[in-house]
Design a protein around this motif. Structure first.
Motif, PDB file in Angstrom:
ATOM      1  N   MET A   1      -8.305 -78.163 -17.292  1.00  0.00           N
ATOM      2  CA  MET A   1      -8.067 -78.419 -15.486  1.00  0.00           C
ATOM      3  C   MET A   1      -9.080 -77.981 -14.995  1.00  0.00           C
ATOM      4  SD  MET A   1      -5.040 -78.064 -12.661  1.00  0.00           S
ATOM      5  CE  MET A   1      -5.029 -78.551 -10.747  1.00  0.00           C
ATOM      6  N   VAL A   2      -9.826 -78.864 -13.817  1.00  0.00           N
ATOM      7  CA  VAL A   2     -11.256 -78.220 -13.068  1.00  0.00           C
ATOM      8  C   VAL A   2     -10.779 -77.979 -11.919  1.00  0.00           C
ATOM      9  CG1 VAL A   2     -13.252 -78.915 -12.346  1.00  0.00           C
ATOM     10  CG2 VAL A   2     -12.587 -79.682 -15.096  1.00  0.00           C
ATOM     11  N   GLY A   3     -11.209 -77.114 -11.575  1.00  0.00           N
ATOM     12  CA  GLY A   3     -10.909 -76.285 -10.244  1.00  0.00           C
ATOM     13  C   GLY A   3      -9.763 -75.923  -9.417  1.00  0.00           C
ATOM     14  N   GLY A   4      -9.021 -75.231  -8.507  1.00  0.00           N
ATOM     15  CA  GLY A   4      -8.180 -75.232  -8.054  1.00  0.00           C
ATOM     16  C   GLY A   4      -7.664 -74.075  -8.291  1.00  0.00           C
ATOM     17  N   ASP A   5      -8.526 -73.210  -8.676  1.00  0.00           N
ATOM     18  CA  ASP A   5      -8.369 -71.555  -8.901  1.00  0.00           C
ATOM     19  C   ASP A   5      -7.455 -70.812  -8.099  1.00  0.00           C
ATOM     20  OD1 ASP A   5      -9.366 -72.495 -11.018  1.00  0.00           O
ATOM     21  OD2 ASP A   5     -11.524 -71.318 -10.498  1.00  0.00           O
ATOM     22  N   ASP A   6      -7.716 -70.965  -7.118  1.00  0.00           N
ATOM     23  CA  ASP A   6      -6.913 -70.685  -5.770  1.00  0.00           C
ATOM     24  C   ASP A   6      -6.229 -71.465  -5.571  1.00  0.00           C
ATOM     25  OD1 ASP A   6      -9.485 -69.434  -5.148  1.00  0.00           O
ATOM     26  OD2 ASP A   6      -9.699 -70.869  -3.372  1.00  0.00           O
ATOM     27  N   GLN A   7      -5.675 -72.555  -5.822  1.00  0.00           N
ATOM     28  CA  GLN A   7      -3.643 -73.209  -5.811  1.00  0.00           C
ATOM     29  C   GLN A   7      -3.185 -72.415  -7.027  1.00  0.00           C
ATOM     30  OE1 GLN A   7      -4.893 -77.362  -5.689  1.00  0.00           O
ATOM     31  NE2 GLN A   7      -4.957 -77.360  -3.974  1.00  0.00           N
ATOM     32  N   ARG A   8      -3.811 -72.527  -7.892  1.00  0.00           N
ATOM     33  CA  ARG A   8      -3.331 -71.408  -9.423  1.00  0.00           C
ATOM     34  C   ARG A   8      -3.069 -70.054  -8.939  1.00  0.00           C
ATOM     35  NH1 ARG A   8      -6.279 -74.742 -11.976  1.00  0.00           N
ATOM     36  NH2 ARG A   8      -8.119 -73.147 -12.438  1.00  0.00           N
ATOM     37  N   ASN A 167     -18.039 -81.411 -12.235  1.00  0.00           N
ATOM     38  CA  ASN A 167     -17.909 -80.589 -14.018  1.00  0.00           C
ATOM     39  C   ASN A 167     -17.086 -81.496 -14.453  1.00  0.00           C
ATOM     40  OD1 ASN A 167     -19.474 -78.047 -13.853  1.00  0.00           O
ATOM     41  ND2 ASN A 167     -17.244 -77.603 -12.383  1.00  0.00           N
ATOM     42  N   LEU A 168     -15.344 -81.731 -13.911  1.00  0.00           N
ATOM     43  CA  LEU A 168     -14.449 -82.716 -14.181  1.00  0.00           C
ATOM     44  C   LEU A 168     -15.085 -83.881 -14.965  1.00  0.00           C
ATOM     45  CD1 LEU A 168     -12.243 -83.432 -14.983  1.00  0.00           C
ATOM     46  CD2 LEU A 168     -11.935 -84.753 -12.562  1.00  0.00           C
ATOM     47  N   PHE A 169     -16.410 -84.784 -13.866  1.00  0.00           N
ATOM     48  CA  PHE A 169     -17.279 -85.611 -14.929  1.00  0.00           C
ATOM     49  C   PHE A 169     -18.030 -85.135 -15.412  1.00  0.00           C
ATOM     50  CE2 PHE A 169     -21.061 -87.998 -15.186  1.00  0.00           C
ATOM     51  CZ  PHE A 169     -20.673 -89.197 -15.642  1.00  0.00           C
ATOM     52  N   LYS A 170     -19.068 -84.011 -15.780  1.00  0.00           N
ATOM     53  CA  LYS A 170     -18.975 -83.621 -17.428  1.00  0.00           C
ATOM     54  C   LYS A 170     -18.391 -83.298 -18.844  1.00  0.00           C
ATOM     55  CE  LYS A 170     -21.505 -80.115 -15.764  1.00  0.00           C
ATOM     56  NZ  LYS A 170     -22.051 -79.082 -15.620  1.00  0.00           N
ATOM     57  N   SER A 171     -16.971 -82.263 -18.004  1.00  0.00           N
ATOM     58  CA  SER A 171     -16.203 -82.418 -19.492  1.00  0.00           C
ATOM     59  C   SER A 171     -15.720 -83.308 -20.018  1.00  0.00           C
ATOM     60  CB  SER A 171     -14.906 -81.544 -19.018  1.00  0.00           C
ATOM     61  OG  SER A 171     -14.442 -81.975 -18.170  1.00  0.00           O
TER      62      SER A 171
END
Length: 176
Positions: A1-8, A167-171
């Motif tokens: 999963m990309v992003g959302g670190d604060d939410q996690r 980052n999601l696109f690259k992955s």
């Protein structure tokens, strides 16, 4: 999963913080295909989260919810030794689920809940005396989230910022 670190991070704290009383119900709300199920799945399969709870169970609710199928899915996820045939009545399955969760700290994931009626049908199956239990539900409907959620525990999924999108696109495009 990309992003959302604060939410996690917030979700982990909300789910594992000591708590007394009824199980915490935390809705994850957002438009379709924004990552609600991915986030819930990440928690469901996380070793640290799973070790915190005695029982972890998952059910997909969907737009045309079927209480019997939801109960069977949750019972099968509890890894109870009993074999469920599907010939059991809803009331019998609800009773079995409640007994299998009683005196245990549990994490229940209810994925893709569309209507408040689905929550009303299933919520009484969860024992309320369990301290530290949690229920995550994913929904597109903010009204369902308001009805189901524990006060002040509500996660609104938003769009990714440019860096996370890139980052999601690259992955996805360049797996290596």
């Amino acid at each position: 999963m990309v992003g959302g670190d604060d939410q996690r991070k917030r979700l982990v704290e909300d789910l594992t913080r000591s708590y007394s009383g009824e199980p915490k119900v935390i809705p994850i709300v957002g438009m379709g295909v924004i990552g609600k199920t991915t986030l819930a799945n990440e928690f469901y399969n996380d070793a640290c989260i799973c070790s915190h709870f005695d029982v972890c169970a998952w059910a997909t609710v969907s737009q045309q919810h079927n209480l019997k199928e939801i109960l069977l899915s949750l019972l099968r996820s509890t890894k109870d030794e009993k074999v469920f045939t599907g010939s059991e009545a809803e009331a019998e399955l609800a009773d079995m689920l409640q007994k299998s969760l009683k005196c245990k700290r549990y994490l229940i994931i209810l994925n893709d809940m569309w209507k408040g009626e689905a929550w009303d049908a299933v919520r009484l199956c969860f024992p309320i005396e369990n301290k530290g239990s949690g229920i995550l539900l994913t929904t597109r409907n903010t009204e369902v989230a308001r009805c189901a959620g524990t006060e002040n525990l509500f996660l609104q999924m938003g769009f990714m910022d440019q860096d996370d999108s890139w980052n999601l696109f690259k992955s996805a495009a360049f797996a290596n």
